[in-house]
Design a protein around this motif. Structure first.
Motif, PDB file in Angstrom:
ATOM      1  N   LYS A  10      41.015  46.692  38.837  1.00 23.84           N
ATOM      2  CA  LYS A  10      41.657  47.736  39.641  1.00 23.84           C
ATOM      3  C   LYS A  10      41.930  47.249  41.060  1.00 23.84           C
ATOM      4  O   LYS A  10      41.431  46.212  41.483  1.00 23.84           O
ATOM      5  CB  LYS A  10      40.778  48.988  39.672  1.00 23.84           C
ATOM      6  CG  LYS A  10      39.446  48.782  40.346  1.00 23.84           C
ATOM      7  CD  LYS A  10      38.631  50.054  40.372  1.00 23.84           C
ATOM      8  CE  LYS A  10      37.359  49.792  41.174  1.00 23.84           C
ATOM      9  NZ  LYS A  10      36.667  50.976  41.544  1.00 23.84           N
ATOM     10  N   GLU A  11      42.735  48.024  41.758  1.00 23.86           N
ATOM     11  CA  GLU A  11      43.059  47.712  43.151  1.00 23.86           C
ATOM     12  C   GLU A  11      41.793  47.702  44.002  1.00 23.86           C
ATOM     13  O   GLU A  11      40.774  48.300  43.648  1.00 23.86           O
ATOM     14  CB  GLU A  11      44.047  48.755  43.711  1.00 23.86           C
ATOM     15  CG  GLU A  11      45.417  48.719  43.066  1.00 23.86           C
ATOM     16  CD  GLU A  11      46.205  47.468  43.399  1.00 23.86           C
ATOM     17  OE1 GLU A  11      46.083  46.949  44.528  1.00 23.86           O
ATOM     18  OE2 GLU A  11      46.950  46.994  42.522  1.00 23.86           O
ATOM     19  N   ASN A  12      41.869  47.059  45.147  1.00 23.92           N
ATOM     20  CA  ASN A  12      40.728  46.946  46.051  1.00 23.92           C
ATOM     21  C   ASN A  12      40.478  48.233  46.821  1.00 23.92           C
ATOM     22  O   ASN A  12      41.410  48.974  47.135  1.00 23.92           O
ATOM     23  CB  ASN A  12      40.979  45.839  47.075  1.00 23.92           C
ATOM     24  CG  ASN A  12      41.004  44.470  46.463  1.00 23.92           C
ATOM     25  OD1 ASN A  12      40.240  44.177  45.550  1.00 23.92           O
ATOM     26  ND2 ASN A  12      41.880  43.622  46.955  1.00 23.92           N
ATOM     27  N   SER A  14      39.662  49.920  50.423  1.00 23.07           N
ATOM     28  CA  SER A  14      40.330  49.583  51.683  1.00 23.07           C
ATOM     29  C   SER A  14      39.562  48.557  52.508  1.00 23.07           C
ATOM     30  O   SER A  14      40.167  47.674  53.129  1.00 23.07           O
ATOM     31  CB  SER A  14      40.592  50.843  52.503  1.00 23.07           C
ATOM     32  OG  SER A  14      39.365  51.488  52.797  1.00 23.07           O
ATOM     33  N   ASP A  17      40.311  45.169  51.062  1.00 18.30           N
ATOM     34  CA  ASP A  17      41.684  44.792  51.422  1.00 18.30           C
ATOM     35  C   ASP A  17      41.765  44.290  52.853  1.00 18.30           C
ATOM     36  O   ASP A  17      42.432  43.295  53.134  1.00 18.30           O
ATOM     37  CB  ASP A  17      42.630  45.987  51.253  1.00 18.30           C
ATOM     38  CG  ASP A  17      43.389  45.942  49.953  1.00 18.30           C
ATOM     39  OD1 ASP A  17      43.480  44.866  49.344  1.00 18.30           O
ATOM     40  OD2 ASP A  17      43.903  46.994  49.553  1.00 18.30           O
ATOM     41  N   CYS A  36      47.024  38.568  43.513  1.00 18.09           N
ATOM     42  CA  CYS A  36      47.750  39.262  42.458  1.00 18.09           C
ATOM     43  C   CYS A  36      46.720  39.939  41.545  1.00 18.09           C
ATOM     44  O   CYS A  36      45.905  39.248  40.919  1.00 18.09           O
ATOM     45  CB  CYS A  36      48.590  38.270  41.668  1.00 18.09           C
ATOM     46  SG  CYS A  36      49.468  39.037  40.302  1.00 18.09           S
ATOM     47  N   ILE A  37      46.745  41.246  41.510  1.00 16.75           N
ATOM     48  CA  ILE A  37      45.818  41.985  40.656  1.00 16.75           C
ATOM     49  C   ILE A  37      46.531  42.337  39.361  1.00 16.75           C
ATOM     50  O   ILE A  37      47.595  42.953  39.371  1.00 16.75           O
ATOM     51  CB  ILE A  37      45.289  43.243  41.377  1.00 16.75           C
ATOM     52  CG1 ILE A  37      44.515  42.813  42.623  1.00 16.75           C
ATOM     53  CG2 ILE A  37      44.410  44.061  40.430  1.00 16.75           C
ATOM     54  CD1 ILE A  37      44.038  43.936  43.491  1.00 16.75           C
ATOM     55  N   GLN A  39      46.424  44.437  36.171  1.00 21.54           N
ATOM     56  CA  GLN A  39      45.772  45.639  35.677  1.00 21.54           C
ATOM     57  C   GLN A  39      46.098  45.874  34.210  1.00 21.54           C
ATOM     58  O   GLN A  39      47.265  46.080  33.867  1.00 21.54           O
ATOM     59  CB  GLN A  39      46.200  46.860  36.490  1.00 21.54           C
ATOM     60  CG  GLN A  39      45.750  46.816  37.927  1.00 21.54           C
ATOM     61  CD  GLN A  39      46.158  48.059  38.688  1.00 21.54           C
ATOM     62  OE1 GLN A  39      47.221  48.619  38.471  1.00 21.54           O
ATOM     63  NE2 GLN A  39      45.301  48.500  39.582  1.00 21.54           N
ATOM     64  N   GLN A 132      35.874  42.873  43.147  1.00 21.67           N
ATOM     65  CA  GLN A 132      36.442  43.051  44.483  1.00 21.67           C
ATOM     66  C   GLN A 132      35.761  42.138  45.494  1.00 21.67           C
ATOM     67  O   GLN A 132      36.420  41.545  46.355  1.00 21.67           O
ATOM     68  CB  GLN A 132      36.329  44.506  44.931  1.00 21.67           C
ATOM     69  CG  GLN A 132      37.231  45.434  44.147  1.00 21.67           C
ATOM     70  CD  GLN A 132      37.268  46.814  44.749  1.00 21.67           C
ATOM     71  OE1 GLN A 132      37.307  46.963  45.968  1.00 21.67           O
ATOM     72  NE2 GLN A 132      37.261  47.825  43.908  1.00 21.67           N
ATOM     73  N   ARG A 135      36.986  38.566  45.136  1.00 22.20           N
ATOM     74  CA  ARG A 135      38.296  38.387  45.771  1.00 22.20           C
ATOM     75  C   ARG A 135      38.136  38.079  47.258  1.00 22.20           C
ATOM     76  O   ARG A 135      38.804  37.194  47.801  1.00 22.20           O
ATOM     77  CB  ARG A 135      39.155  39.635  45.590  1.00 22.20           C
ATOM     78  CG  ARG A 135      39.502  39.930  44.153  1.00 22.20           C
ATOM     79  CD  ARG A 135      40.122  41.311  44.009  1.00 22.20           C
ATOM     80  NE  ARG A 135      40.218  41.701  42.616  1.00 22.20           N
ATOM     81  CZ  ARG A 135      40.405  42.940  42.207  1.00 22.20           C
ATOM     82  NH1 ARG A 135      40.551  43.932  43.079  1.00 22.20           N
ATOM     83  NH2 ARG A 135      40.471  43.208  40.916  1.00 22.20           N
TER      84      ARG A 135
END
Length: 157
Positions: A10-12, A14, A17, A36-37, A39, A132, A135
């Motif tokens: 999933k996206e990070n 905040s 990020d 590049c995530i 999903q 996360q 990353r």
């Protein structure tokens, strides 16, 4: 050499990020790097581990190009210190590598086909970290590697 960090998931959040952007900005004078995530479909929420790895394999191999140099990150991979990371980057640049892909697999690892396609398998640590956080650690290590290669005072050995 362009560096791409690929990560299944999933996206990070905040704060992650923000940290990644911070290190990418610091790396920018030396080298280009991006995240590049990948999903998997939400409907994949399954307890079938092999099915999950198969879907993730399709995502990875569809995006992977023949000219990509793939380094798979796995806790069972080769452990390198920061100086060795920078030496690996220098060697890849000397070999004319256009795009280095640092791959963070899914929660259950990656399929055998992805492992076979990997040019190298590295480990950040024998510890297991959340995706996360990996990353963010990778973003910092890429910056550290280029600061070493460019004799920046950031890395103290």
């Amino acid at each position: 050499m362009h560096i791409e960090i690929w990560s299944i998931g999933k996206e990070n959040d905040s704060f992650i990020d923000e940290g990644i952007r911070y290190y990418f900005q610091k790396t920018k004078p030396y080298n280009s790097v991006e995240l590049c995530i990948l999903q998997p479909p939400k409907k994949l929420a399954t307890t079938d581990i092999e099915r999950a790895k198969q879907v993730e394999e399709e995502l990875i191999l569809k995006k992977l190009q023949p000219q990509h140099y793939l380094v798979l990150l796995d806790e069972r991979g080769k452990q390198l210190n920061s100086i060795q990371w920078s030496q690996q980057f220098q060697q890849l640049m000397n070999q004319g590598t256009k795009t280095l892909v640092l791959l963070i697999g899914g929660a259950y690892g990656v399929s055998d086909n992805v492992k076979k396609r990997a040019n190298q398998v590295w480990s950040l640590s024998p510890l297991v970290f959340p995706h996360q956080l990996v990353r963010l650690i990778l973003a910092e290590q890429v910056y550290r590697s280029f600061s070493i290669l460019n004799n920046s005072p950031y890395h103290h050995s």
